[in-house]
Design an enzyme around this catalytic site. Sequence first.
Site, PDB file in Angstrom:
ATOM      1  CG  HIS A 147      -1.713  -1.252   1.391  1.00  0.00           C
ATOM      2  ND1 HIS A 147      -1.362  -2.235   2.279  1.00  0.00           N
ATOM      3  CD2 HIS A 147      -2.817  -1.680   0.756  1.00  0.00           C
ATOM      4  CE1 HIS A 147      -2.234  -3.229   2.188  1.00  0.00           C
ATOM      5  NE2 HIS A 147      -3.121  -2.918   1.274  1.00  0.00           N
ATOM      6  CB  CYS A 196       1.379  -1.468  -5.833  1.00  0.00           C
ATOM      7  SG  CYS A 196       0.755  -1.575  -7.518  1.00  0.00           S
ATOM      8  CD  GLU A 229      -3.522   3.568  -2.965  1.00  0.00           C
ATOM      9  OE1 GLU A 229      -3.572   4.365  -3.917  1.00  0.00           O
ATOM     10  OE2 GLU A 229      -4.093   2.455  -2.971  1.00  0.00           O
ATOM     11  CB  CYS A 280      -4.365   0.208 -10.250  1.00  0.00           C
ATOM     12  SG  CYS A 280      -5.237  -1.189  -9.541  1.00  0.00           S
ATOM     13  CB  SER A 315      -9.950   0.084  -0.667  1.00  0.00           C
ATOM     14  OG  SER A 315     -10.649   1.045  -1.438  1.00  0.00           O
ATOM     15  CG  ASN A 316      -9.257  -4.593  -4.370  1.00  0.00           C
ATOM     16  OD1 ASN A 316      -9.754  -5.590  -4.865  1.00  0.00           O
ATOM     17  ND2 ASN A 316      -8.251  -4.656  -3.503  1.00  0.00           N
TER      18      ASN A 316
END
Length: 327
Positions: free
Chosen positions: A93, A115, A145, A214, A243-244
């Site tokens: 993150h 990432c 993040e 992303c 989160s995703n």
Amino acid sequence: MNAPLHPLPNAETTAELPGLTLLIAAPRGFCAGVDRAIEIVERAIEKYGAPVYVRHEIVHNRYVVEALKAKGAVFVEELDDVPDDAPVVFSAHGVPKSVPAEAERRKLVYVDATCPLVSKVHRQAERQLEKGRHILFIGHDGHPEVIGTMGQVPPGTMTLVETLEDARTVTPPAGAQLAYLTQTTLSVDDTAEITAELERRFPDIAGPKAEDICYATSNRQAAVKQIAPGSDLVLVIGAPNSSNSVRLVEVAERCGTPARLIQRAADIDPAWLEGVGSIGLTAGASAPEELVREVVDQLKQWRQVEEHTLVSTVENMIFKLPRQLTD
């Protein structure tokens, strides 16, 4: 590691079980950034020997974290918990600049598993600051993040925007030139509304040259939009703090389909299947394929399952490992 599956609800044979159409989203599950982060921890253990410390969950998935613990990873919240002679990995993150600075001050051996797409946002923040712009950062307060990205610039040079209402009411410093950036794991649709409002209010605001959300987040949301309309229920495999994964639930619900976030097969309540003839199945970017197959196997204990994989796009992204682990 395998969670116990629910037993058959009754003594029916497989042939007597009611049918279930299972629409499996593709792409789903691990993305290139998660693959890279996990491999970084595994290679660090091979190179330096156990234990290797990891600051925060390397990715938001309990199954992955427990598997890495079994190999010799020790997960901690802060660098203060890392002994002076131990190697440490920073999570995918991203971290504030103060974290590697502190690691260097203590002469710790560290490996950054951030990432590359998050690192790209970090560099964009630095460039906008160099241009004298105040940054409006679209993201969720408290997410690692967001903490990492806001920690790339001095306090007061970035303002967090969480919602469309925030975009309508945010008051940047008087006379400041503005730019906006976004967290990489947001809802594509919600973010588009927020950025449109910022651009309406501040016509001269500078946006990123390419979307910050992303490719994996966008692709998994698009895949859910493909399976949700034909499903009575969508199951999303992922952690509550991912989160995703939470965004995938929201995307399904926005399509008009009920959705549930589960961490693995044992979380499924058989009552959810009452009156359900079709289920959509996907997994967040931190969830391994083993958990998808575990869910499919569980559903097959209750129903005669007819599987269909709906491919919305094919991913072939690969990120390089840090040089210190490949030399």
